[in-house]
Design a protein around this motif. Structure first.
Motif, short mmCIF file in Angstrom:
data_model
loop_
_atom_site.label_atom_id
_atom_site.label_comp_id
_atom_site.label_asym_id
_atom_site.label_seq_id
_atom_site.Cartn_x
_atom_site.Cartn_y
_atom_site.Cartn_z
N GLU A 31 34.88 40.45 42.77
CA GLU A 31 34.92 40.14 41.32
C GLU A 31 35.62 38.82 41.06
O GLU A 31 36.68 38.57 41.61
N ARG B 171 39.05 45.04 34.23
CA ARG B 171 38.72 43.89 33.40
C ARG B 171 39.28 44.05 31.98
O ARG B 171 39.80 43.12 31.40
N GLN C 223 42.99 43.22 31.55
CA GLN C 223 43.41 41.82 31.51
C GLN C 223 43.42 41.26 30.08
O GLN C 223 44.07 40.27 29.79
#
Lengths: 253, 309
Positions: free
Chosen positions: A253, B262, B265
């Motif tokens: 990622e 994700r 963050q």
């Protein structure tokens, strides 16, 4: 001594004569399968049971008026019924009763209401119906536990008493459907069929089918039960492999 | 799409299990905890027996914490020596936990212990996290430039003997509290089927004063190690680990974790902790209801022998 022997012979004769004069019915049972396989796509199934009354003259067939009660009994087990009570404001299991030899599956299929097939005394003596199938409770305080057991097992779909569930499609041929839910236990299921005529038990026959796990389900269940440690290592390795793959995906990622 | 679970002895919907895995994986990665404290209750809610739910979530946790541990390891955010010291207590704790689990299951009190433990732990930790993060957010908003200190005051714990230096975490602390924390986490994990990240991370921060740089990585290593031991001992003694169930959950969890990381963050740390606290409290409230409200049916039935699920 002699008198006694005569009595015995007379009694035996009387039984034979009574049986011969009254009935000579025999039951022939054909289940649609003798083995139910639990595969990885098993979500419950049903077994059809066909039955025929034989040994009845053509004339008698026309006037015959039979009732049939089919009792299916799954593998027996010991169950504990527990009752919660409030202890320091918390609902906790407090009282319990242990019931031995409880069928894991118990279904009674009849063509009409049990009460109209035979008098209660006969139902009780022949152990027909959910009420008379479970081990009798000697103490009165057991009763609510017993009732709860029946209620919970009925909700799970493993206990049932169904009327209009066995149907005659001629005066001597009948059919019934045995519904097996998803949560059945493996083992032997006996089918006990009792034939009644005008409230009298006239014939009885037994059949059976097996429920077995097969394929992957059987392999995994067997490994887990018999090779616990090895199985534990295997599923752990599987988990670590999955975690490792996942971390590679993350890294990208 | 139904699949028959070989150990749980019942069919379950694959899509529902995948969705549960995704949700737990997402939340776990977002908050930096394993999510076992969500997994076990939800499996029970879906109708899986508590025994199989606990044992199979332990297996799931082994996968999710190993993937977490590996990614922290690559960033040098793991204190392996501290993990090893924690695990020394953890392995003993796990064995005691599995032993107690087996005993309680036979006596019919396992469900109660699981419910009450979840209730106490979740409300305590959730409440603490919510108030602590609220205070921090308010201080920063209204107070003049608050700098975040390394938390935890000097305690009696730091006066204990057998001190050991953990270089990566830059702490010098007695091994007694370290092993004790490991023991508690191992025992709780084995009984309740969670890794305990939501409990372990605050303990490491506030009791041992482990810096935030190594705390999550180290916690992941301990969770992985105790969950591996828990899986193997549950499999060997209680035969309750459903490999198929765990695998489906893992596949979901792995996918969910990507999105969770994700999402994390983009949200500030204090807010994350506030949200995690709320989530923990919500699950705790569910258990409070379970334990305190009058059950619909006072009666329950279960197998008498230990070997049956």
């Amino acid at each position: 001594m002699r008198a006694h022997r005569y009595q015995l012979i007379a009694a035996t004769l009387a039984v034979f004569l009574a049986a011969g004069a009254a009935r000579a019915e025999q039951l022939v049972l054909i289940p649609s399968t003798t083995t139910v396989f639990i595969r990885s796509n098993y979500i419950g199934t049903s077994v059809a049971l066909f039955g025929a009354v034989q040994g009845v003259s053509e004339l008698a067939k026309n006037t015959a008026d039979y009732d049939v009660v089919i009792t299916i009994i799954g593998p027996r087990q010991t169950l504990v019924a527990r009752r919660k009570s409030r202890v320091f404001g918390i609902w906790a299991n407090a009282d319990s009763r242990t019931f031995t030899d409880v069928p894991s599956y118990l279904e009674v299929l009849a063509n009409r209401k049990l009460a109209s097939i035979a008098p209660p005394a006969d139902l009780s003596r022949n152990r027909i119906g959910l009420e008379y199938m479970l081990p009798a409770s000697s103490e009165e305080s057991d009763a609510p536990f017993r009732a709860a057991l029946v209620q919970i097992e009925s909700e799970r779909g493993v206990f049932a008493e169904k009327i209009n569930a066995s149907t005659f499609f001629s005066s001597t041929l009948f059919r019934a459907e045995i519904v097996l839910p998803a949560n059945v236990q493996v083992g032997t299921y006996t089918i006990d069929v009792k034939l009644f005529s005008n409230g009298n038990l006239v014939a009885q026959a037994l059949s059976a089918f097996e429920v077995v796990k097969t394929g992957v389900v059987q392999f995994i269940a067997d490994a887990a039960q018999n090779y616990g440690l090895l199985y534990g290592f295997t599923v752990t390795l599987m988990a670590l492999a999955m975690g490792w793959i996942a971390s590679i995906v993350f890294q990208r990622e | 799409m139904e699949i028959f679970l070989p150990i749980a002895d019942q069919p379950a919907n694959v899509l529902v299990l995948l969705a549960l895995g995704v949700a737990v994986g997402f939340l776990g990665a977002m908050f930096g905890v394993g999510g076992g404290f969500l997994m076990t209750p939800f499996l029970v809610f879906l109708g899986i027996g508590p025994g199989v739910a606990v044992a199979s979530s332990a297996n799931y946790m082994a996968a999710s914490s190993f993937s977490g541990a590996l990614s922290y390891w690559r960033r040098s955010m793991v204190d392996l020596k501290l993990s090893a010291a924690l695990f020394a207590g953890g392995i003993l704790g796990t064995f005691s936990g599995v032993w107690l689990f087996t005993k309680l299951r036979a006596s019919g009190q396992l469900d109660l212990l699981i419910n009450v433990s979840y209730l106490v732990l979740l409300t305590a930790v959730g409440g603490f996290m919510v108030t602590e993060s609220l205070l921090f957010i308010r201080r920063r908003r209204y107070g003049p430039n608050v700098t975040r200190r390394r938390p935890g005051a000097r305690m009696w714990i730091h006066a204990l003997p057998l001190k050991m230096r953990f270089n990566r975490s830059k702490i010098y602390v007695s091994v007694i509290p370290v092993c004790a924390i490991g023991y508690i986490m191992g025992a709780l994990g084995a009984i309740l089927g969670f890794g305990g990240g939501f409990l372990l991370v605050p303990m490491l921060i506030y009791v041992l004063r482990v810096p935030t740089a190594t705390v999550i990585g180290t916690s992941n290593v301990l969770t992985m190690a105790t969950m591996v031991v828990a899986t193997i001992s549950h499999a060997a003694t209680n035969h309750l680990v459903d490999g198929v169930l765990a695998l489906i959950l893992m596949i979901g969890g792995v996918s969910g974790a990507q999105f969770g990381a994700r999402a994390a963050q983009r949200i500030p740390a204090e807010r994350l902790r506030f949200l995690l606290g709320l989530l923990v409290l919500a699950v705790g409230a569910r258990f409070a209801f379970e334990v305190l409200a009058r059950p619909e049916n006072l009666y329950s039935i279960g197998p008498a022998s230990e070997s049956l699920s």
